[in-house]
Design an enzyme around this catalytic site. Structure first.
Site, PDB file in Angstrom:
ATOM      1  N   GLU A 169      -3.156  59.849  57.141  1.00  0.00           N
ATOM      2  CA  GLU A 169      -2.315  60.886  57.726  1.00  0.00           C
ATOM      3  C   GLU A 169      -1.263  61.339  56.722  1.00  0.00           C
ATOM      4  O   GLU A 169      -0.157  60.754  56.664  1.00  0.00           O
ATOM      5  CB  GLU A 169      -1.620  60.350  58.982  1.00  0.00           C
ATOM      6  CG  GLU A 169      -2.566  59.986  60.097  1.00  0.00           C
ATOM      7  CD  GLU A 169      -1.979  60.359  61.453  1.00  0.00           C
ATOM      8  OE1 GLU A 169      -2.698  60.932  62.259  1.00  0.00           O
ATOM      9  OE2 GLU A 169      -0.777  60.095  61.683  1.00  0.00           O
TER      10      GLU A 169
ATOM     11  N   GLY B 121       1.846  67.709  62.411  1.00  0.00           N
ATOM     12  CA  GLY B 121       2.601  68.611  63.273  1.00  0.00           C
ATOM     13  C   GLY B 121       3.041  69.901  62.592  1.00  0.00           C
ATOM     14  O   GLY B 121       3.851  70.644  63.131  1.00  0.00           O
TER      15      GLY B 121
ATOM     16  N   ASN C  44      -3.423  61.093  70.042  1.00  0.00           N
ATOM     17  CA  ASN C  44      -2.093  60.479  70.071  1.00  0.00           C
ATOM     18  C   ASN C  44      -1.177  61.434  70.838  1.00  0.00           C
ATOM     19  O   ASN C  44      -0.762  62.460  70.310  1.00  0.00           O
ATOM     20  CB  ASN C  44      -1.613  60.279  68.620  1.00  0.00           C
ATOM     21  CG  ASN C  44      -0.188  59.751  68.542  1.00  0.00           C
ATOM     22  OD1 ASN C  44       0.414  59.393  69.552  1.00  0.00           O
ATOM     23  ND2 ASN C  44       0.354  59.710  67.330  1.00  0.00           N
TER      24      ASN C  44
ATOM     25  N   HIS D 193       2.551  54.529  62.098  1.00  0.00           N
ATOM     26  CA  HIS D 193       2.595  55.992  62.119  1.00  0.00           C
ATOM     27  C   HIS D 193       3.840  56.458  61.363  1.00  0.00           C
ATOM     28  O   HIS D 193       4.881  55.806  61.412  1.00  0.00           O
ATOM     29  CB  HIS D 193       2.629  56.484  63.578  1.00  0.00           C
ATOM     30  CG  HIS D 193       2.403  57.950  63.673  1.00  0.00           C
ATOM     31  ND1 HIS D 193       3.389  58.868  63.400  1.00  0.00           N
ATOM     32  CD2 HIS D 193       1.290  58.670  63.977  1.00  0.00           C
ATOM     33  CE1 HIS D 193       2.896  60.092  63.543  1.00  0.00           C
ATOM     34  NE2 HIS D 193       1.619  59.992  63.885  1.00  0.00           N
TER      35      HIS D 193
ATOM     36  N   SER E 269      -2.603  67.808  61.797  1.00  0.00           N
ATOM     37  CA  SER E 269      -2.974  69.195  62.123  1.00  0.00           C
ATOM     38  C   SER E 269      -4.482  69.391  62.294  1.00  0.00           C
ATOM     39  O   SER E 269      -5.025  70.436  61.931  1.00  0.00           O
ATOM     40  CB  SER E 269      -2.412  70.161  61.076  1.00  0.00           C
ATOM     41  OG  SER E 269      -0.997  70.136  61.108  1.00  0.00           O
TER      42      SER E 269
ATOM     43  N   GLU F 260       5.901  58.582  62.020  1.00  0.00           N
ATOM     44  CA  GLU F 260       7.065  58.795  62.885  1.00  0.00           C
ATOM     45  C   GLU F 260       7.757  57.483  63.237  1.00  0.00           C
ATOM     46  O   GLU F 260       8.873  57.491  63.765  1.00  0.00           O
ATOM     47  CB  GLU F 260       6.648  59.565  64.151  1.00  0.00           C
ATOM     48  CG  GLU F 260       6.380  61.035  63.828  1.00  0.00           C
ATOM     49  CD  GLU F 260       5.422  61.734  64.761  1.00  0.00           C
ATOM     50  OE1 GLU F 260       5.128  61.211  65.848  1.00  0.00           O
ATOM     51  OE2 GLU F 260       4.949  62.813  64.388  1.00  0.00           O
TER      52      GLU F 260
ATOM     53  N   LYS G 292       1.810  60.993  71.786  1.00  0.00           N
ATOM     54  CA  LYS G 292       3.227  60.842  71.421  1.00  0.00           C
ATOM     55  C   LYS G 292       4.094  60.800  72.692  1.00  0.00           C
ATOM     56  O   LYS G 292       3.614  60.381  73.749  1.00  0.00           O
ATOM     57  CB  LYS G 292       3.640  61.941  70.445  1.00  0.00           C
ATOM     58  CG  LYS G 292       2.666  62.013  69.243  1.00  0.00           C
ATOM     59  CD  LYS G 292       3.147  62.806  68.086  1.00  0.00           C
ATOM     60  CE  LYS G 292       2.101  62.792  66.988  1.00  0.00           C
ATOM     61  NZ  LYS G 292       2.494  63.505  65.793  1.00  0.00           N
TER      62      LYS G 292
HETATM   63  P1  PGA Z   1      -0.804  66.383  64.684  1.00  0.00           P
HETATM   64  O1  PGA Z   1      -0.366  64.851  64.683  1.00  0.00           O
HETATM   65  O2  PGA Z   1      -2.270  66.444  64.999  1.00  0.00           O
HETATM   66  O3  PGA Z   1       0.050  67.029  65.746  1.00  0.00           O
HETATM   67  O4  PGA Z   1      -0.517  66.925  63.314  1.00  0.00           O
HETATM   68  C1  PGA Z   1      -1.225  63.851  64.196  1.00  0.00           C
HETATM   69  C2  PGA Z   1      -0.568  62.509  64.320  1.00  0.00           C
HETATM   70  O5  PGA Z   1       0.673  62.429  64.255  1.00  0.00           O
HETATM   71  O6  PGA Z   1      -1.249  61.498  64.497  1.00  0.00           O
END
Ligand code: PGA
Length: 263
Positions: free
Chosen positions: A180, A186, A9, A95, A226, A97, A11
């Protein structure tokens, strides 16, 4: 036997040109790897170029979100119909976010999301994607507060039931679910493999309750939050974890290739 899947992803990171350079560097490192599914989810504007570069490879292209209406006065939105035109095979929905409060500009509360995504809108998006034969990657997961209150399993089950309402058994075969935990995204604070496996087993059992055991057995469940080259092997070795949804680490061609190879 479920085929492992690793999705990156990106982003709102690479531009179209940067995305092209990223896939060119990455693809060389995973040639002849046909026994697992690899997906990259660039920002919309990078999809056409990335898709072109990956056309004769095993790597599929996904989008990061969509809107559930086909067309109309929905300024700024992109529909599943439009993704279909660019041969997107997957699309992330729900997601963390994009779940949460509408219109927040408070970047210190990034884990709460900036958009008005609810289980209901996630459900509409899933139905629209399924109509266009695009595989939804449905994200579910609890916040740190929900985990501290012992509500992880309840939160995840509620998100699944809301998002999958009216999705029938046959359609479920196209679904991918990503566990997740919001606190792990993140942050570098990865969920331990044992706990991630436990929650993924809860997810599988919940899918079994919604549909049946055969469907639950075949749906791929990813872990995201992560994931890095040094923790992916242990996570992906868990019986109920069928791969990963990788954010930050998918922006580094070498690191993402190592994660893919670990699956
Ligand atoms: P990350 O994000 O690997 O940077 O923690 C995962 C995601 O948001 O799908």
């Amino acid at each position: 036997m479920r085929t492992k899947l690793v999705a990156g992803n990106w982003k709102m990171n690479p531009t179209s040109m940067e995305g092209a350079a990223l896939v060119e560097a990455f693809i060389k490192q995973i040639e002849n790897l046909w026994d697992l599914d690899v997906v990259v989810c660039p920002p919309y504007l990078a999809i056409p170029r990335v898709r072109e570069l990956l056309k004769n490879t095993q790597v599929k292209v996904g989008a990061q979100d969509c809107f559930w209406q086909e067309s109309g006065a929905f300024t700024g939105k992109v529909s599943a119909r439009m993704l279909h035109e660019f041969c997107c095979d997957y699309c992330i929905v729900g997601h963390s976010e994009t779940r949460g409060r509408f219109g927040s500009t408070d970047l210190t509360k990034s884990t709460l999301g900036y958009f008005a995504e609810t289980d209901e809108t996630v459900n509409l998006k899933i139905k629209s994607l399924l109509y266009y034969s695009i595989n939804p990657i449905l994200c579910v997961g609890e916040t740190a507060d929900e985990r501290a209150a012992g509500k992880t399993d309840e939160v995840v089950a509620k998100q699944l039931k809301g998002a999958l309402k009216g999705v029938d058994g046959a359609e479920m075969y196209s679904m991918v679910v990503a566990y997740e935990p919001v606190w792990a995204i993140g942050t570098g604070d990865v969920c331990g493999a044992g706990e991630a496996e436990r929650v993924c087993a809860v997810i599988r059992a919940t899918i079994g309750d919604i549909t049946d055991d055969d469907v639950a057995d075949s749906v791929r469940i990813l872990y995201g939050g992560s994931v890095k080259p040094d923790n992916s092997r242990e996570l992906f070795a868990q019986p109920n974890i069928d791969g990963g949804l990788v954010g930050g680490a998918s922006l580094d061609a070498d690191g993402f290739a190592r994660i893919v190879l670990s699956a």
